[in-house]
Design a protein around this motif. Structure first.
Motif, PDB file in Angstrom:
ATOM      1  N   ASP A  57      -9.961  10.877 -10.198  1.00 36.93           N
ATOM      2  CA  ASP A  57      -9.667  10.171  -8.953  1.00 36.93           C
ATOM      3  C   ASP A  57      -8.165  10.042  -8.785  1.00 36.93           C
ATOM      4  O   ASP A  57      -7.400  10.460  -9.660  1.00 36.93           O
ATOM      5  CB  ASP A  57     -10.343   8.787  -8.901  1.00 36.93           C
ATOM      6  N   HIS A  58      -7.747   9.468  -7.655  1.00 36.96           N
ATOM      7  CA  HIS A  58      -6.336   9.237  -7.455  1.00 36.96           C
ATOM      8  C   HIS A  58      -6.100   7.943  -6.701  1.00 36.96           C
ATOM      9  O   HIS A  58      -7.013   7.401  -6.067  1.00 36.96           O
ATOM     10  CB  HIS A  58      -5.653  10.420  -6.757  1.00 36.96           C
ATOM     11  N   TRP A  59      -4.857   7.457  -6.776  1.00 34.50           N
ATOM     12  CA  TRP A  59      -4.507   6.133  -6.251  1.00 34.50           C
ATOM     13  C   TRP A  59      -3.048   6.140  -5.846  1.00 34.50           C
ATOM     14  O   TRP A  59      -2.223   6.813  -6.471  1.00 34.50           O
ATOM     15  CB  TRP A  59      -4.762   5.108  -7.348  1.00 34.50           C
ATOM     16  N   TYR A  60      -2.735   5.397  -4.783  1.00 36.85           N
ATOM     17  CA  TYR A  60      -1.351   5.336  -4.292  1.00 36.85           C
ATOM     18  C   TYR A  60      -1.079   3.965  -3.684  1.00 36.85           C
ATOM     19  O   TYR A  60      -1.971   3.351  -3.086  1.00 36.85           O
ATOM     20  CB  TYR A  60      -1.114   6.410  -3.231  1.00 36.85           C
ATOM     21  N   THR A  61       0.138   3.496  -3.844  1.00 38.65           N
ATOM     22  CA  THR A  61       0.549   2.258  -3.186  1.00 38.65           C
ATOM     23  C   THR A  61       2.040   2.273  -2.912  1.00 38.65           C
ATOM     24  O   THR A  61       2.820   2.750  -3.749  1.00 38.65           O
ATOM     25  CB  THR A  61       0.217   1.018  -4.036  1.00 38.65           C
ATOM     26  N   PRO A  62       2.455   1.774  -1.743  1.00 35.88           N
ATOM     27  CA  PRO A  62       3.882   1.484  -1.561  1.00 35.88           C
ATOM     28  C   PRO A  62       4.178   0.165  -2.262  1.00 35.88           C
ATOM     29  O   PRO A  62       3.259  -0.616  -2.545  1.00 35.88           O
ATOM     30  CB  PRO A  62       4.014   1.363  -0.037  1.00 35.88           C
ATOM     31  N   VAL A  63       5.428  -0.106  -2.559  1.00 35.39           N
ATOM     32  CA  VAL A  63       5.832  -1.336  -3.231  1.00 35.39           C
ATOM     33  C   VAL A  63       7.073  -1.891  -2.547  1.00 35.39           C
ATOM     34  O   VAL A  63       8.045  -1.153  -2.330  1.00 35.39           O
ATOM     35  CB  VAL A  63       6.131  -1.089  -4.731  1.00 35.39           C
ATOM     36  N   ASN A  64       7.048  -3.159  -2.221  1.00 36.99           N
ATOM     37  CA  ASN A  64       8.221  -3.808  -1.641  1.00 36.99           C
ATOM     38  C   ASN A  64       9.216  -4.090  -2.769  1.00 36.99           C
ATOM     39  O   ASN A  64       8.937  -4.901  -3.655  1.00 36.99           O
ATOM     40  CB  ASN A  64       7.821  -5.108  -0.959  1.00 36.99           C
ATOM     41  N   PRO A  65      10.398  -3.441  -2.760  1.00 36.16           N
ATOM     42  CA  PRO A  65      11.356  -3.621  -3.860  1.00 36.16           C
ATOM     43  C   PRO A  65      12.204  -4.876  -3.728  1.00 36.16           C
ATOM     44  O   PRO A  65      13.011  -5.164  -4.605  1.00 36.16           O
ATOM     45  CB  PRO A  65      12.230  -2.378  -3.751  1.00 36.16           C
ATOM     46  N   GLN A  66      12.032  -5.598  -2.627  1.00 40.95           N
ATOM     47  CA  GLN A  66      12.807  -6.818  -2.361  1.00 40.95           C
ATOM     48  C   GLN A  66      14.309  -6.535  -2.336  1.00 40.95           C
ATOM     49  O   GLN A  66      15.111  -7.373  -2.751  1.00 40.95           O
ATOM     50  CB  GLN A  66      12.486  -7.903  -3.392  1.00 40.95           C
TER      51      GLN A  66
END
Length: 339
Positions: free
Chosen positions: A61-70
């Motif tokens: 499977d696969h997974w992705y997320t953006p991340v707020n770096p602040q």
């Protein structure tokens, strides 16, 4: 966040005469790519992707997320993520457990894996959370072990070698897909040749700092107040003054370190690498980028890793000690002998 899981298709039975799969190979892999605000110790992850693979490199499977770096997202012209796009993205601590679940019990695979692992280790250290990764595999190192006929070791070159088409270069999910598709034939080629995989230990940080290379606080073109400019590149230069002491020769086990000794460090350290190097420099030691006949000592927590530094140390007969012993020796470094 995107979470697209698909059951692995049934695999055909091995054909008669097919070499047995190496039993010493790992049982599972996590192909990872992270995009970041830059390359320095105080930079942050802005997106992450993981392709989970089984023992033979087939996608689970696969997974992705953006991340707020602040903070300013940095080189938006590379990863394409702006402050506006990341404003509502989760913070790293909010995705840390899900990310960890994707890594747990697997070998982390990445292109230039030391970079991805270092960024991940620092994010987990900031969040005061454990990261369940014990080993990593760099596909650049694997390509070298396989002696692939590559013009260079860029991801796009490796992809082209195996006929893998890139759709969105420097997008974490597509880069992870490309690497997963390129890793599988490399893994099978290694297995067919009974080649030892270049696995390295992953050592989580227990001591780290973001304050050694202080970023500028002036406004940049792509950021707001408090951002740092990226137009001229985003990796701070950390030039150290030359060691003022002559090299007294090799370290002798059982004796103290002496100012001027040339020390090389290989592999992961539990104390942030630059922090450990700075302490050695402050004690009067010379930090060498590589191992030569003049090297006094090699510090590594993984003496069986087979890295170039370890191999050269063995060839030259350079003494090797681990980080804990080195840290202890740093407490009492003998002064340089008077000329």
């Amino acid at each position: 966040m995107l979470d697209d899981q698909s059951a692995a298709e049934a695999r055909p039975a091995a054909q008669p005469g097919t070499p047995a799969w190496p039993t010493e190979y790992p049982d599972a892999y996590a192909v990872v790519d992270v995009e970041t605000t830059g390359l320095a110790r105080d930079d942050r992850i802005v997106s992450a992707a993981v392709y989970r693979l089984d023992a033979r490199g087939d996608v689970i499977d696969h997974w992705y997320t953006p991340v707020n770096p602040q903070r300013d997202p940095g080189p938006t012209w590379i990863h394409g993520l702006t402050s506006e796009m990341l404003a509502d993205a989760p913070l790293f601590p909010q995705i840390a457990e899900e990310f960890a679940e994707r890594l747990r019990g697997r070998v982390l695979v990445a292109h230039n894996a030391v970079f991805d692992w270092s960024m991940i280790a620092r994010e987990y250290a900031r969040a005061r959370l454990p990261v369940p990764v014990r080993q990593r595999l760099c596909t650049i190192a694997l390509s070298k072990e396989l002696d692939l006929p590559l013009a260079n070791h860029r991801l796009e070159t490796l992809a082209a070698h195996y006929g893998v088409v890139q759709r969105r270069a420097h997008h974490a999910l597509d880069d992870a897909r490309v690497l997963a598709e390129a890793f599988r034939p490399s893994l099978h080629l290694a297995a067919a040749g009974r080649i030892r995989l270049p696995l390295l230990a992953c050592r989580p940080l227990t001591e780290w700092t973001d304050s050694i290379a202080s970023p500028s606080t002036t406004s940049g073109a792509s950021g707001g107040r408090g951002s740092r400019p990226y137009a001229g590149g985003w990796r701070p230069s950390r030039r150290r003054a030359p060691c003022p002491y002559p090299n007294p020769g090799r370290y002798e086990p059982g004796k103290p370190l002496v100012q001027g000794m040339r020390v090389a460090i290989s592999g992961d350290t539990s104390v942030d690498r630059e922090l450990l190097e700075d302490r050695a420099v402050e004690a009067g030691l010379h930090i060498a980028s590589g191992v030569s006949r003049l090297t006094s000592l090699l510090v590594t927590n993984d003496p069986d890793s087979g890295t170039s530094k370890v191999a050269k140390a063995r060839a030259f007969g350079t003494p090797v000690i681990d980080e804990a012993a080195f840290t202890q020796l740093l407490r009492e470094v003998a002064p340089a002998p008077e000329e």
